[in-house]
Design a protein around this motif. Structure first.
Motif, PDB file in Angstrom:
ATOM      1  N   LEU A   7     -80.049 -75.848  50.697  1.00  0.00           N
ATOM      2  CA  LEU A   7     -80.699 -77.227  50.588  1.00  0.00           C
ATOM      3  C   LEU A   7     -79.699 -78.375  50.504  1.00  0.00           C
ATOM      4  O   LEU A   7     -79.757 -79.741  51.034  1.00  0.00           O
ATOM      5  N   LEU A   8     -78.419 -78.205  49.738  1.00  0.00           N
ATOM      6  CA  LEU A   8     -77.348 -79.032  49.817  1.00  0.00           C
ATOM      7  C   LEU A   8     -76.914 -79.289  50.947  1.00  0.00           C
ATOM      8  O   LEU A   8     -76.548 -80.588  51.752  1.00  0.00           O
ATOM      9  N   ALA A   9     -76.544 -78.434  51.987  1.00  0.00           N
ATOM     10  CA  ALA A   9     -75.941 -78.579  53.274  1.00  0.00           C
ATOM     11  C   ALA A   9     -77.036 -79.245  54.095  1.00  0.00           C
ATOM     12  O   ALA A   9     -76.559 -80.261  54.956  1.00  0.00           O
ATOM     13  N   LEU A  10     -78.291 -78.895  54.097  1.00  0.00           N
ATOM     14  CA  LEU A  10     -79.348 -79.773  54.710  1.00  0.00           C
ATOM     15  C   LEU A  10     -79.563 -81.054  54.324  1.00  0.00           C
ATOM     16  O   LEU A  10     -79.725 -81.805  55.424  1.00  0.00           O
ATOM     17  N   ALA A  11     -79.429 -81.525  53.039  1.00  0.00           N
ATOM     18  CA  ALA A  11     -79.441 -82.748  52.563  1.00  0.00           C
ATOM     19  C   ALA A  11     -77.968 -83.523  53.141  1.00  0.00           C
ATOM     20  O   ALA A  11     -78.324 -84.885  53.243  1.00  0.00           O
ATOM     21  N   LEU A  12     -76.842 -82.997  53.160  1.00  0.00           N
ATOM     22  CA  LEU A  12     -75.700 -83.847  53.531  1.00  0.00           C
ATOM     23  C   LEU A  12     -75.750 -83.893  55.253  1.00  0.00           C
ATOM     24  O   LEU A  12     -75.200 -85.223  55.444  1.00  0.00           O
ATOM     25  N   VAL A  13     -76.306 -83.064  55.926  1.00  0.00           N
ATOM     26  CA  VAL A  13     -76.129 -83.186  57.369  1.00  0.00           C
ATOM     27  C   VAL A  13     -76.620 -84.668  57.895  1.00  0.00           C
ATOM     28  O   VAL A  13     -75.926 -85.089  58.733  1.00  0.00           O
ATOM     29  N   PRO A  14     -77.913 -85.022  57.565  1.00  0.00           N
ATOM     30  CA  PRO A  14     -78.122 -86.150  58.059  1.00  0.00           C
ATOM     31  C   PRO A  14     -77.305 -87.518  57.729  1.00  0.00           C
ATOM     32  O   PRO A  14     -77.111 -88.530  58.467  1.00  0.00           O
ATOM     33  N   THR A  15     -76.941 -87.544  56.345  1.00  0.00           N
ATOM     34  CA  THR A  15     -76.142 -88.609  55.818  1.00  0.00           C
ATOM     35  C   THR A  15     -74.636 -88.532  56.405  1.00  0.00           C
ATOM     36  O   THR A  15     -74.089 -89.725  56.978  1.00  0.00           O
ATOM     37  N   ILE A  46     -68.151 -75.020  55.637  1.00  0.00           N
ATOM     38  CA  ILE A  46     -67.879 -74.356  54.467  1.00  0.00           C
ATOM     39  C   ILE A  46     -69.003 -73.959  53.658  1.00  0.00           C
ATOM     40  O   ILE A  46     -68.848 -72.804  52.966  1.00  0.00           O
ATOM     41  N   LEU A  47     -69.731 -75.054  53.355  1.00  0.00           N
ATOM     42  CA  LEU A  47     -71.051 -74.359  52.522  1.00  0.00           C
ATOM     43  C   LEU A  47     -71.918 -73.390  53.179  1.00  0.00           C
ATOM     44  O   LEU A  47     -72.166 -72.307  52.590  1.00  0.00           O
ATOM     45  N   ALA A  48     -71.847 -73.295  54.459  1.00  0.00           N
ATOM     46  CA  ALA A  48     -72.577 -72.373  55.255  1.00  0.00           C
ATOM     47  C   ALA A  48     -71.780 -70.737  55.143  1.00  0.00           C
ATOM     48  O   ALA A  48     -72.341 -69.892  54.925  1.00  0.00           O
ATOM     49  N   GLY A 108     -71.737 -65.498  51.972  1.00  0.00           N
ATOM     50  CA  GLY A 108     -70.953 -64.553  50.810  1.00  0.00           C
ATOM     51  C   GLY A 108     -71.941 -64.409  49.902  1.00  0.00           C
ATOM     52  O   GLY A 108     -72.117 -63.202  49.339  1.00  0.00           O
ATOM     53  N   ASN A 109     -72.897 -65.464  49.361  1.00  0.00           N
ATOM     54  CA  ASN A 109     -73.975 -65.225  48.361  1.00  0.00           C
ATOM     55  C   ASN A 109     -75.173 -64.094  48.920  1.00  0.00           C
ATOM     56  O   ASN A 109     -75.602 -63.445  48.185  1.00  0.00           O
ATOM     57  N   LEU A 110     -75.337 -64.369  50.132  1.00  0.00           N
ATOM     58  CA  LEU A 110     -76.228 -63.658  50.990  1.00  0.00           C
ATOM     59  C   LEU A 110     -76.010 -62.287  51.054  1.00  0.00           C
ATOM     60  O   LEU A 110     -76.594 -61.332  50.576  1.00  0.00           O
ATOM     61  N   LEU A 111     -74.784 -62.006  51.279  1.00  0.00           N
ATOM     62  CA  LEU A 111     -73.986 -60.647  51.333  1.00  0.00           C
ATOM     63  C   LEU A 111     -74.378 -60.001  49.822  1.00  0.00           C
ATOM     64  O   LEU A 111     -74.513 -58.728  49.948  1.00  0.00           O
ATOM     65  N   TYR A 112     -74.231 -60.721  48.799  1.00  0.00           N
ATOM     66  CA  TYR A 112     -74.231 -60.282  47.410  1.00  0.00           C
ATOM     67  C   TYR A 112     -75.528 -59.755  47.065  1.00  0.00           C
ATOM     68  O   TYR A 112     -75.781 -58.532  46.697  1.00  0.00           O
ATOM     69  N   HIS A 113     -76.516 -60.644  47.473  1.00  0.00           N
ATOM     70  CA  HIS A 113     -78.044 -60.362  47.176  1.00  0.00           C
ATOM     71  C   HIS A 113     -78.385 -59.115  48.206  1.00  0.00           C
ATOM     72  O   HIS A 113     -79.167 -58.351  47.460  1.00  0.00           O
ATOM     73  N   LEU A 148     -65.216 -66.115  47.213  1.00  0.00           N
ATOM     74  CA  LEU A 148     -64.062 -66.289  46.286  1.00  0.00           C
ATOM     75  C   LEU A 148     -63.038 -66.619  47.341  1.00  0.00           C
ATOM     76  O   LEU A 148     -62.189 -67.815  47.034  1.00  0.00           O
ATOM     77  N   ASN A 149     -63.025 -65.925  48.413  1.00  0.00           N
ATOM     78  CA  ASN A 149     -61.801 -66.365  49.510  1.00  0.00           C
ATOM     79  C   ASN A 149     -62.227 -67.679  50.217  1.00  0.00           C
ATOM     80  O   ASN A 149     -61.495 -68.611  50.316  1.00  0.00           O
ATOM     81  N   VAL A 150     -63.730 -68.035  50.463  1.00  0.00           N
ATOM     82  CA  VAL A 150     -63.779 -69.418  50.997  1.00  0.00           C
ATOM     83  C   VAL A 150     -63.614 -70.410  49.984  1.00  0.00           C
ATOM     84  O   VAL A 150     -62.993 -71.413  50.459  1.00  0.00           O
ATOM     85  N   LEU A 151     -63.952 -70.166  48.744  1.00  0.00           N
ATOM     86  CA  LEU A 151     -63.614 -71.335  47.647  1.00  0.00           C
ATOM     87  C   LEU A 151     -62.127 -71.163  47.580  1.00  0.00           C
ATOM     88  O   LEU A 151     -61.784 -72.554  47.350  1.00  0.00           O
TER      89      LEU A 151
END
Length: 387
Positions: free
Chosen positions: A118-126, A141-143, A148-153, A172-175
């Motif tokens: 949702l953060l990415a979706l909120a930023l795209v139009p702006t 980068i957010l994607a 990474g979080n998806l793979l964790y879950h 961690l590596n993307v961060l």
């Protein structure tokens, strides 16, 4: 809706200080309180790693991007109800992770994954309507962080802890790459500005080939650290990144920064990034150096120190105050430095009290930040004339 929803840094930085302390307190309890680990809710090392990365660091990323992009990209600021909604989604994700033994795994994953999406979706139009559209790269980068979080879950839902750990390693590596980009852009700019404000004329030119080499070498390094099985590839990529980023950082130093805590803490944080890369190279070279030493050098040393400097600076600047770190925050910076050193040392001395001591020290700067800046974040900014 009140001052707290007037800018992204206010709710997210306040929450990051509180939540980081809560995570570390639970980890300490797991280590020192008999029987705590036997409670129905088991906050194991995977949970700890996930919440520090996707929870605590996620709040820092959200607060920083929502505050910086209106200035950098000329994007419309996200405030009011939209900001409050994003914060609520982040908070629900954290609540779900604490209640995961009592909730369906799909519900936990959905609530936790929602924030970055949702953060990415909120930023795209702006960003699409902003003058400087190159900052749309932030969405990529957010994607990547989301993946990474998806793979964790997916790993935890399937009972595949190796896959879950890989997901955290991905995040961690993307961060790490994001840190090198943001810190590498802000540190020389803030250094030059602070020195000029102090009457010390200086210029730190932006050398495009060096910046391209820095980004490319860091991408190569994080990719090698993530997927390479050949240790020589990791050693080669890590050594290249270490040399390029050492040259990059060496150009920023000026003796005058030693009297400027909000500046030298950023330089010191970058030193810890280099230390993290060095330790990863050494871990590929010799099994005597655990990979976790590199992880803690980055998360506690680099991210810990950088977040103190930026959170303090942003709280002061964006609430109309002079850029002078309160004395307790200066103490907190030294405490965080000690925490980083002890945490890395603790990796080489398993079973010693060093890691617990580092956790205690890690709590202190968060509490100091809340004491020094908590009211600033909750109150209206000072009038322009006040600074």
């Amino acid at each position: 809706m009140g001052p707290v929803w007037s800018s992204g840094f206010r709710p997210f930085f306040l929450a990051s200080a509180i939540y980081g302390a809560a995570i570390m307190a639970v980890s300490l309890a797991m280590s020192v309180i008999p029987g705590f680990a036997a409670m129905p809710v088991v906050y194991d090392t995977l949970w700890h790693g996930h919440e520090l990365l996707c929870g605590w660091a996620g709040a820092l990323i959200g607060g920083f991007l929502l505050t910086a992009l209106p200035t950098w990209a000329g994007a419309t600021a996200i405030t009011g109800l939209e900001l409050a909604s994003l914060f609520l989604v982040w908070a629900l994700g954290r609540l779900a992770m604490w209640l995961q033994p009592f909730l369906p795994a799909q519900v936990v994953a959905g609530l936790d994954l929602a924030f970055l999406a949702l953060l990415a979706l909120a930023l795209v139009p702006t960003l699409l309507h902003a003058p400087r559209k190159r900052y749309l790269a932030v969405v990529l980068i957010l994607a990547a962080l989301f993946c990474g979080n998806l793979l964790y879950h997916l790993g935890t839902m399937q009972g595949d802890m190796a896959a879950a750990r890989f997901g955290l390693l991905w995040f961690l590596n993307v961060l790490t790459f994001l840190f090198s980009v943001v810190a590498g852009l802000l540190t020389p700019v803030f250094t030059e500005s602070a020195l000029r404000d102090a009457g010390q004329e200086t210029t730190i030119p932006f050398i495009v080939p060096l910046e391209i080499a820095a980004a490319a070498s860091m991408l190569l390094y994080v990719a090698a650290a993530l997927v390479a099985e050949n240790v020589n590839v990791i050693i080669g990529a890590g050594t290249l990144a270490l040399l390029v980023h050492a040259v990059r950082m060496g150009r920023w130093y000026r003796p005058g920064i030693l009297a400027m805590p909000l500046i030298w803490v950023m330089h010191l944080a970058y030193v810890w990034l280099l230390m993290s890369i060095l330790l990863r190279v050494l871990s590929a070279w010799s099994p005597a150096v655990p990979v976790s030493a590199s992880v803690h050098a980055f998360t506690v040393g680099a991210v810990g120190l950088m977040q103190l400097g930026l959170l303090c600076r942003i709280a002061l600047r964006h609430t109309g105050r002079a850029l002078i770190a309160p004395r307790p925050m200066l103490f907190g910076m030294f405490v965080m430095l000690a925490a980083a050193a002890l945490r890395v040392a603790g990796v080489f001395a398993p079973g010693s009290p060093l890691s617990n001591a580092a956790a205690v020290l890690w709590l202190v700067p968060a509490l100091i930040y809340l004491a020094c800046h908590g009211r600033m974040l909750l109150s209206p900014s000072l009038p322009e004339a006040a600074h």
